[in-house]
Enzyme design. Structure first.
Site, PDB file in Angstrom:
ATOM      1  N   LYS A   1      -7.280  -6.294  -2.645  1.00 52.35           N
ATOM      2  CA  LYS A   1      -8.214  -5.567  -1.800  1.00 52.35           C
ATOM      3  C   LYS A   1      -8.841  -4.416  -2.592  1.00 52.35           C
ATOM      4  CE  LYS A   1      -6.611  -4.503   2.260  1.00 52.35           C
ATOM      5  NZ  LYS A   1      -5.569  -3.940   3.171  1.00 52.35           N
TER       6      LYS A   1
ATOM      7  N   LYS B   1       0.845  -1.196   0.000  1.00 52.08           N
ATOM      8  CA  LYS B   1       0.000   0.000   0.000  1.00 52.08           C
ATOM      9  C   LYS B   1       0.876   1.240   0.000  1.00 52.08           C
ATOM     10  CE  LYS B   1      -3.574   0.113   2.813  1.00 52.08           C
ATOM     11  NZ  LYS B   1      -4.380   0.228   4.065  1.00 52.08           N
TER      12      LYS B   1
END
Length: 231
Positions: free
Chosen positions: A85, A28
């Site tokens: 995700k 991320k």
């Protein structure tokens, strides 16, 4: 008891988190929004650095347009991560996006839908995700100033976990969590707890991870999971 997911920004942080006890490595970009995506080359480098020793997940970016989200999810799935995700932001077309994602990617990618506690999360998407073939659902936060526990009480979080479990989905909780939150959250039965800022220098998610903080979180989760000695 929950596993420890640690968000990392590059391969060096991935190795640090792995060595310090993280169960899942989450690719991320902490400087690019709630679910900021790293460049695909960086995600591939993280996958290569971890080399199968841990589960690697990656976010696709803050895409509120369903078409852009679908395209981004396909690109991230192609990097070789174990789980993709996808933020399910409020707005029209979310149920359609879930169905389209499942149809396009569920056969070859483990999808995890992410609902945002501070963006009016639609819990009706939990059964929809299960029907579409998703592997799991998470609750996170778009803003990182407060945190999940300031937005939802333990009862509501427990309801989310139970709903996901009823539909056969992995359940995760994240959103500006601190190590001190583990004792309250672990008993809710989630499959994973996600951390970034609470494990960084100065509790700032844009600064580097601290090895000792990751190890502390792993140890705290291990202590919660350990059986208590008989009286």
């Amino acid at each position: 008891m929950p596993k420890l997911l640690v968000s990392v920004a590059d391969p060096a942080e991935a190795i640090l988190a792995l060595d310090a006890g993280a169960d899942l490595i989450d690719a991320k970009d902490p400087a690019a929004g709630a679910l900021g995506a790293l460049p695909e080359a960086t995600i591939r480098a993280i996958v290569a650095a971890v080399a199968g020793r841990r589960t690697v997940t990656a976010v696709i970016g803050d895409h509120e347009d369903p078409g852009a989200a679908l395209d981004a999810a396909a690109r991230v799935a192609g990097t070789g991560v174990d789980m993709v995700k996808v933020g399910l932001f409020p707005g029209p077309g979310r149920a359609r996006l879930v169905a389209d994602l499942g149809r396009a990617l569920a056969p070859q990618a483990r999808l995890v839908g992410v609902l945002l506690a501070d963006r009016n999360p639609d819990l009706a998407l939990v059964p929809a995700a299960a029907e579409a073939g998703f592997a799991g659902m998470m609750l996170d936060t778009a803003g990182k100033a407060g945190g999940l526990l300031t937005l939802m009480g333990l009862d509501r979080l427990a309801e989310f976990v139970a709903l996901a479990r009823r539909h056969g989905l992995m359940a995760g909780l994240a959103g500006s969590l601190r190590v001190s939150d583990i004792d309250r959250l672990a008993p809710l039965g989630a499959d994973l707890l996600g951390f970034r800022g609470g494990l960084c220098e100065g509790l700032d998610r844009r600064r580097p991870l601290r090895r000792d903080a990751v190890a502390d979180a792993a140890a705290r989760l291990g202590a919660v999971a350990a059986p208590r000695p008989a009286a």
